[in-house]
Design an enzyme around this catalytic site. Structure first.
Site, short mmCIF file in Angstrom:
data_model
loop_
_atom_site.label_atom_id
_atom_site.label_comp_id
_atom_site.label_asym_id
_atom_site.label_seq_id
_atom_site.Cartn_x
_atom_site.Cartn_y
_atom_site.Cartn_z
N THR A 1 4.30 1.77 2.14
CA THR A 1 5.57 2.00 1.44
C THR A 1 6.33 3.17 2.07
O THR A 1 7.52 3.06 2.40
CB THR A 1 5.32 2.28 -0.06
OG1 THR A 1 4.76 1.10 -0.65
CG2 THR A 1 6.60 2.65 -0.78
N ALA A 2 5.63 4.31 2.23
CA ALA A 2 6.30 5.46 2.83
C ALA A 2 6.79 5.14 4.24
O ALA A 2 7.89 5.53 4.64
CB ALA A 2 5.34 6.66 2.85
N GLY B 1 0.83 -1.19 0.00
CA GLY B 1 0.00 0.00 0.00
C GLY B 1 0.87 1.25 0.00
O GLY B 1 2.07 1.21 0.27
N CYS B 2 0.24 2.36 -0.33
CA CYS B 2 0.99 3.61 -0.45
C CYS B 2 1.54 4.06 0.91
O CYS B 2 2.72 4.36 1.04
CB CYS B 2 0.11 4.69 -1.08
SG CYS B 2 -1.51 4.89 -0.30
N TYR B 3 0.68 4.10 1.91
CA TYR B 3 1.15 4.49 3.25
C TYR B 3 2.19 3.51 3.79
O TYR B 3 3.22 3.95 4.34
CB TYR B 3 -0.02 4.58 4.23
CG TYR B 3 -0.97 5.73 4.03
CD1 TYR B 3 -0.56 7.05 4.13
CD2 TYR B 3 -2.33 5.50 3.80
CE1 TYR B 3 -1.46 8.10 3.99
CE2 TYR B 3 -3.23 6.54 3.66
CZ TYR B 3 -2.80 7.84 3.76
OH TYR B 3 -3.69 8.88 3.64
#
Lengths: 336, 336, 336, 336
Positions: free
Chosen positions: B161-162, B157-159
């Site tokens: 990953t960050a 997921g995007c979050y």
């Protein structure tokens, strides 16, 4: 209704302009004048030329603050609002105070408890320890009596206002455990002031953290809260508003009811909108004098969300709340 | 150079369109087709009509995914990218896997470790425990070997990953103490997907927290990090990008050098830009495949800042990194 | 493939940085150096420190343009790109031209036909009439042969590019009647340059007209179009992009087919995306080298819509198109 | 002071909510109720739940407009404000009018002169020719007497308000020549209404023209101005506000003094801020009831700039101006 003559010094900045507008529309206040530093290029300009949005109400010529003007203020004004730089406030305030005027200072010049903290956090030696000690901290809902009777009021910083309004109910009720509180806050660009700068350039702005571990609002929050805090501000690209997302731990065994009760302290406050289910948003407080607060819990972990307009509850409208308290008026007079 | 035929299913969404563009410009990949669900009103539309910004490269007709099309994909494609809803991915993936194709899934359908977590966090029963177990977690810099050999890859997921790119170096180096890690993250509105909704209405958008304590990316981060996390996402009004501000505590006695060394794991990574002095900003990663990371410390308190484009490193470009790994190509192939 | 050594002077501004990036990724160009004025505080800084978004490709130290550096450029460079202020370009260009180099100037210093217009529109006396006369106007799709053979190219202004790309097909085809053409254009804030200023302050920005009747791009458009124009620019709060809404009147009796045929001149142009039904949007051209054009008609009234990225097709990518033409490369080389 | 009981139908939209707020704070108006269509999912919701920014003043339950509620309105209300869709307004208005109530309609249902224009521009047959003929056009500064005595007022559209306020002084003074007037206007996204839609999705918004040659505000402007107009609206990504850039030609021989005198018609108008040197900006009128106007001339070419808040002067605050006129109150009552 009581009537007060007020002078606004440092009126050309974002906070000064908002305050000038609020004073103009306040039925108990009479605006003696709007001042800038003596040799400012803004002297002689109409405030409405800097702020066309207030073209209808701020056709007021900015005056350079010469000795003559100071004398005139001392003779005619009851209260001086200082929207000046921190160091300028520290230099100017005693002059007016000693002439018997009240001073409501919107800078950080009288916010910290100890003169010793000024070199570290504000970069100058503070020579007014006596006045610093006498200054009331102008968090209006929390210190109404001190504010009402103080000759000098230090209006809180914008981030401390958002943070303390969220946290003081918990602290006062004894619900916070000893762990450090984390405050993650995001501010609009007016928080950086109205001056030419690459930092505020419209093409450079983007969500970004700054002041890591060292922002001057950290000691202000910590001393008012009497608690260890880690505060991290961020600059965003919107013009106005602050959202603070606050992470705190509750003492073991705190019930939901105790938690909700803690925020009952705001039940009668006309400028606080709070709700345990709320997720405050910047857009809902912009150009408004409110603080919006919501709290969310899982076990002993607590997240409190708090939103204000940095120029209003974070500065100018809170200054009006302070003078209302001093005049015995309702705290929201002139703000709704 | 190896050459692969790929199909993209769910190509009409923001992630699907970015991925289609990246595949088109990748010299080792050949785009078999772009598909949407069989009865979607987008079937028959040119992808470039939905995304005029890609008018020069995506004049590709979206095809409804009928049984006939599935058969054609199974016959001709080497790899299928799924940009579909979580449940749709879980239903579709086995079909292609069992036909011997590789599947790179950009949904959350194969990200969690345990089928038991799906009803809680995704709202459906997950019937593909076997494939879930076999799926490699596609965090490209961290699991290159698993990804290279897996038949099924679950792109993070995007979050996550960050967050994980910021935290895994600390965890791997044993520098984190046991305290809960707090992740405060802000995402642009493409994170909410391309569908008509009041939530994404331009006049309703404003910085605001959501998914408090219950967002489905929380278990994904926690299980990958093997650490207790409190993750709070916020929606902002900008189109793209995520900034994560991560609060963590170091073990006692960790030196600055040990800390900096931890991030040396990224020294040779072409798509990671990190620096202990950095304050990453959203604008610097938008439309770019990088993750920007900076770390800041005071005593044992650590703040790690991490920024990505949610549609690229948070989805489409990371998917390309995964297929690059599978093809034995440089991880950044086709991305710079 | 031919290979050219190029120097970029004025590399620290928005256009200079974009151009540096494009040169870096262009396989036929070799970047000799990036220069700023001799005593600029940016000298010695990495370009990537000013533009973290290009941290991966612009770790290039900005050099002050001393006499020694000039000599070095004259000895080693084939082409000099000038991203300097108008007056600086006029002063610098002859020096390099006389040393036999090619100069591609992105300022307004060589755009107007007559030296007489410079005091009025640029505020300085233009002493280089001879070079002014020799300069090719770098509107790449329209003057490929002049550009290919010119020693000095004046890259068009951003507004003129958007306007002329919309209007020249009509003019060339003889479809425009004699009425004045009205061009209403809106630009992002990078158009105002990268310098500290209240005009570009994020809290001051708002859609607003400027330069009414007197903007320096008016004579540039008028002389290229050979037509009377009324051009009105507006500043908006977005970072990049220009949208021009052009109002023109057709000659009596022009058929739809003649109109559509006029735009057929762009049919083979890889960096022009045009369609009679199109309503170009800023978001679709940002960070892209295209111009998007759409035309709409009612009777003899015509509206042409034209959108570009002001820093790319409006400056840096058009400069690359020019050098491509000079090198005999495809016009889009290095841009897609 | 006179006191009026008012009902607001269609209160859940952006205009309805602004109007509800303005009525609430108006000392001569008493809010009977806020209504939505009978089967709307918003029935029963607090208006402040849809608009948290008005949490302090709009804790009003939205009521479905059943027959019973209609009866109650007819019995108790003096004036009905309709913030409904055009067709709904046409259907509802006669019912209340025939019961003797006054109706102030904010839709386009009664704005055009001729029923014949409705199928073309609004897509429905207009069956209320008699009421259409009796409706006063609610451009408050221009038709105060008609508005004061009308039973039915059609509040102008947002674009027509901005356009007509700019142009009527010229037309009335006989300064405009016969050439077509060109109006280039840009609106914030609230102009598209509060409904889920891809058009208003925060990631899809970008400056873009729409409604070319066919927008329904064209005939409204043309018939009020009695002049040929070419009107082109654009949607932008900001939430509120309209900027109209108006291009007109003056008759030969018009002096500067005559031009300035034309705008003297606004000299005593408290809600018009105009100045020949002004360049109105969106930010200066947002959340304000003003129209800001500036005019600029070169020879006989004239550019008039006009800015309003589309939800206020473009709708809700102008409706309040209308009821003020009907009640014999100052035109700005309750708005400053």
């Amino acid at each position: 209704m009581p009537s007060q003559s007020v002078a606004i010094i440092g009126a050309s900045g974002y906070v000064g302009a908002e305050l000038s507008r609020l004073v103009q529309q306040h039925s108990a206040l009479s605006l003696l004048g709007c001042y800038v530093s003596e040799h400012s290029s803004d002297a002689g300009t109409l405030l409405s030329d800097l702020y066309p949005q207030y073209g209808h109400c701020l056709k007021i010529s900015l005056q350079g603050l010469s000795d003559k003007e100071k004398l005139s203020i001392k003779r005619q004004a009851d209260t001086v609002f200082l929207c000046t730089d921190h160091g300028v406030s520290v230099a100017l305030a005693p002059e007016f105070l000693e002439a018997g005027l009240k001073v409501i200072d919107l800078s950080g010049g009288f916010r910290l408890d100890a003169v010793e903290d000024y070199p570290t956090f504000y970069g100058f030696e503070h020579k007014q320890a006596r006045w610093l000690q006498q200054a009331a901290y102008g968090l209006a809902e929390w210190y109404p009596h001190e504010i009402a009777t103080a000759q000098l009021v230090a209006v809180p910083g914008c981030y401390p206002t958002a943070s303390l309004m969220a946290l003081l109910p918990l602290k006062q009720s004894g619900l916070l455990n000893n762990n450090k509180v984390i405050i993650n806050a995001v501010s609009g660009v007016t928080g950086a002031g109205r001056k030419a700068s690459l930092v505020t350039h419209g093409a450079e702005l983007s969500l970004q953290a700054y002041g890591l571990f060292g922002h001057r609002h950290t000691p202000e929050i910590a001393q008012q809260l009497q608690h260890d805090v880690l505060f991290t501000p961020h600059l965003a690209q919107f013009p106005r508003g602050i959202l603070a997302t606050v992470y705190a731990d509750l003492n073991p065994g705190v019930s939901d009811k105790e938690l909700d009760n803690a925020y009952q302290c705001y039940a009668e406050q006309p400028l606080v909108r709070c709700d345990k289910r709320a997720r405050p948003a910047i857009k809902d407080v912009v150009q408004q004098p409110f603080v919006d607060i919501g709290w969310h819990r899982q076990g002993n972990q607590l997240i409190v969300l708090s939103a204000i307009d940095n120029l209003l509850k974070g500065a100018a409208s809170q200054a009006i709340q302070c003078i209302n308290l001093q005049l015995g008026l309702p705290i929201e007079e002139g703000l709704l």
